[in-house]
Enzyme design. Structure first.
Site, short mmCIF file in Angstrom:
data_model
loop_
_atom_site.label_atom_id
_atom_site.label_comp_id
_atom_site.label_asym_id
_atom_site.label_seq_id
_atom_site.Cartn_x
_atom_site.Cartn_y
_atom_site.Cartn_z
N HIS A 189 -52.06 37.80 38.94
CA HIS A 189 -53.20 38.59 39.40
C HIS A 189 -53.33 39.89 38.59
CE1 HIS A 189 -54.72 36.29 42.70
NE2 HIS A 189 -53.53 36.16 43.24
N ARG A 296 -62.44 22.03 32.79
CA ARG A 296 -61.15 21.50 33.28
C ARG A 296 -61.28 21.24 34.78
NH1 ARG A 296 -59.63 26.11 30.07
NH2 ARG A 296 -58.50 25.54 28.17
N GLU A 431 -55.87 13.48 21.62
CA GLU A 431 -54.68 14.30 21.75
C GLU A 431 -53.40 13.48 21.60
OE1 GLU A 431 -55.04 16.14 25.60
OE2 GLU A 431 -55.95 14.35 26.45
N ASN A 454 -53.63 21.32 21.63
CA ASN A 454 -52.36 21.67 22.28
C ASN A 454 -51.45 20.45 22.39
OD1 ASN A 454 -53.92 23.93 22.62
ND2 ASN A 454 -53.87 23.93 24.84
N ASP A 455 -52.00 19.38 22.98
CA ASP A 455 -51.19 18.17 23.14
C ASP A 455 -51.06 17.39 21.84
OD1 ASP A 455 -50.20 18.26 25.70
OD2 ASP A 455 -51.91 17.27 26.61
N ARG A 465 -43.96 21.45 24.63
CA ARG A 465 -44.50 22.80 24.43
C ARG A 465 -44.20 23.74 25.59
NH1 ARG A 465 -49.80 23.05 26.87
NH2 ARG A 465 -50.59 21.01 27.43
N CYS A 502 -61.44 21.63 21.22
CA CYS A 502 -61.46 22.45 22.45
C CYS A 502 -60.08 23.00 22.80
CB CYS A 502 -62.01 21.65 23.63
SG CYS A 502 -60.99 20.24 24.08
#
Length: 570
Positions: A189, A296, A431, A454-455, A465, A502
């Protein structure tokens, strides 16, 4: 002395330190006599009503200017009146003869412990909401005064072990030069609100408070994640100059946010927005982006005890589609597993979840959940330009199996007389290296694709990762990553099909330069990266980007690729 943490919100600040220590309210183990049970229960009910009044007051103060942040305190009301927690407290008072304060401490502690054990870091950090509500109840129980950051007497750097949502909700932004905390991560937060307010922040700094003096002087470099207690004159001058440069640069970069994205010689590069849900903060980039490159949808499922209904999903998808109008909205179907788990769905415990039953595979295992999401998405498609995207696709079989299920859903909607756009686009996430290697065949099966870097990098370099022990082996600038992306781009371009990036590389200005050179004409990213990437693209003609792409594919190591890009692009 230099303290190091995680850069959560960029910027540089110098000033006096205000060490914020809210009252530490614990509860001692204490028991009552049986004739005091009703009195303790009545007192608990009174305390809850007072706490609810405080929470509603904070919610009302934020509802107009920060409606999405106000939702945090709607959650706090839900926690306050959660029947499971209340029953646990009442049972502790009645059956165990615990004093009310001890019953509250124990009940909330039980639920906090459960949440802190979840694998998903975003859900895990929500334990701070339960802690916030527990402290509020116990403070009121013991009739202690509240503490907050509503009114700061002068501009200060706020240092704390952590800042709870109620601390940051009423924060005096005008006098908050920076926020530094001992705990927390990039999605805590403290970090979220610091970014929304544009306040520099460094979080997760070990032994922070013991290294600072109340009203002492400090410098915060939230670009590098460094804090300097009592900096010498040379350090102060260096960081003051850096702050001035940063502010000039930020002002210059901001000018690019609403410009159309194009290379120096006019080649259009569409810039998309990655979003996690349909709230106003996520959608703030709608005015400066060309499309939603990644919705997402799993975020609609997270942090809740029940699955979202078809109508609930439909409403969220419709909101985004209506906002973007004719601009494409790429809705990724449920991507759960790996590092993302759900409270509302029992998923298998696996030794290697990144290689296990996740994303599309999990949807195949739970067709009812998959079909509900598809129905909601197709119903919403009449309100905009829907691009439906399948994650974790490893083969042509996966694509055809998903198509078959989608056809079943279309048939059901036809049977029910429910309208949907029959011309929606179907695409895949690239991916997994196996589908990347047969991109020419995949391009014949789908309307578009998006590369999840990322993947893709994780699987291509065989690195978990999420494992800090091998983080050095996770190399997003590995030349093999660029070579494979280049091959995929060539196949999709040859088939006349659109391809986007993306993943995180799409929002990295240096990587984006190489991606444009590889033939990518669509990049999607978080809002904070949009202006930087647009500016980078505007600096060079397309031939220069193509030369950059050729070079990064020829260099032998990730370090050499990264150094080359930074040297060429500054």
């Amino acid at each position: 002395m230099v303290l190091r943490g995680i850069s959560a919100s960029h910027g540089v600040a110098l000033g006096a330190v205000y060490i914020y220590r809210p009252s530490d309210i614990d509860a001692a183990e204490r028991f009552i006599k049986s004739d005091a049970v009703e009195r303790e229960k009545d007192h608990y009910a009174e305390v809850c009503e007072i706490a609810a009044g405080e929470i509603r007051s904070i919610h009302a103060s934020m509802a107009h200017d920060k409606p999405e942040k106000a939702k945090i305190f709607s959650t706090h009301l839900d926690i306050l009146y959660d029947p499971d927690i209340r029953n646990e407290i009442i049972e502790g008072i009645e059956a165990e003869l615990w004093a009310g304060s001890w019953a509250i401490w124990k009940a909330y502690g039980k639920f906090i412990e459960v949440i802190e054990k979840t694998k998903d870091p975003v859900i895990r950090e929500r334990s701070v909401d339960l802690e916030d509500v527990r402290k509020r109840i116990l403070r009121i129980w013991h009739r202690l005064p509240g503490s907050n950051l509503t009114s700061l007497s002068a501009p200060v750097i706020i240092a704390a072990r952590d800042l709870l949502p109620s601390d940051t909700a009423t924060l005096d932004r005008r006098n908050a030069l920076a926020i530094i905390t001992e705990t927390g991560g990039a999605s805590s937060h403290s970090a979220i609100i610091a970014r929304s307010y544009g306040i520099p922040a460094v979080v997760g700094i070990p032994r922070l408070l013991e290294s600072l003096r109340q009203n002492g002087f400090a410098a915060v470099d939230a670009l590098t994640g460094e804090v300097f207690p009592d900096p010498d004159n040379e350090t102060q001058k260096r960081l003051a100059a850096k702050r001035a440069r940063y502010l000039r640069e930020a002002a210059e970069i901001k000018k690019f946010s609403k410009r159309k994205s194009a290379t120096a010689d006019g080649m259009r590069i569409d810039i998309g927005l990655n979003i996690g849900c349909a709230d106003d903060d996520d959608l703030a980039g709608a005015t400066c982006t060309d499309f939603v490159g990644l919705f997402r949808t799993e975020f609609l499922f997270m942090g809740r005890k029940d699955l979202p209904s078809e109508d609930e999903q439909f409403a969220a998808y419709r909101k985004v589609l209506e906002l973007y109008g004719k601009r494409p909205v790429t809705l990724r179907t449920l991507d759960i597993g790996g590092d993302k788990q759900l409270d509302c769905m029992e998923t298998p415990k696996e030794d290697n979840p990144f290689l296990g039953n996740r994303a599309l595979r999990l949807c195949f295992a739970y067709p009812g959940i998959f079909k509900t999401q598809l129905r909601a998405a197709l119903r919403a498609s009449v309100f905009g330009n829907l691009h439906l995207m399948l994650p974790m696709v490893g083969s042509i079989d996966d694509i055809r199996r998903a198509k078959s299920i989608i056809q079943e859903v279309e048939d059901d909607l036809d049977c029910d007389g429910i309208a949907y756009n029959r011309d929606f686009r179907l695409g895949i996430m690239i991916e997994i290296p196996s589908i990347a290697m047969i991109a020419d065949l995949a391009a014949e099966e789908v309307d578009f694709a998006s590369i999840g870097t990322n993947d893709l990098c994780q699987y291509l370099t065989a690195v978990d990762r999420m494992n800090p022990e091998v983080s050095g082996y996770y190399q997003s600038f590995h030349p093999a990553v660029f070579r494979l992306i280049g091959k995929v781009a060539g196949h999709f371009s040859g088939a006349g099909k659109q391809l986007c990036v993306c993943g995180e590389m799409g929002g990295d200005p240096f990587a984006a330069a190489a991606l444009v050179g590889l033939g990518l004409r669509k990049l999607s990213m978080g809002l904070s990266s949009v202006a930087q990437v647009k500016r980078m693209i505007s600096r060079l003609p397309i031939l220069a980007f193509e030369e950059i792409a050729r070079t990064v594919q020829e260099l032998p190591t990730a370090d050499e690729v990264e150094n080359f890009l930074k040297q060429i692009l500054g």
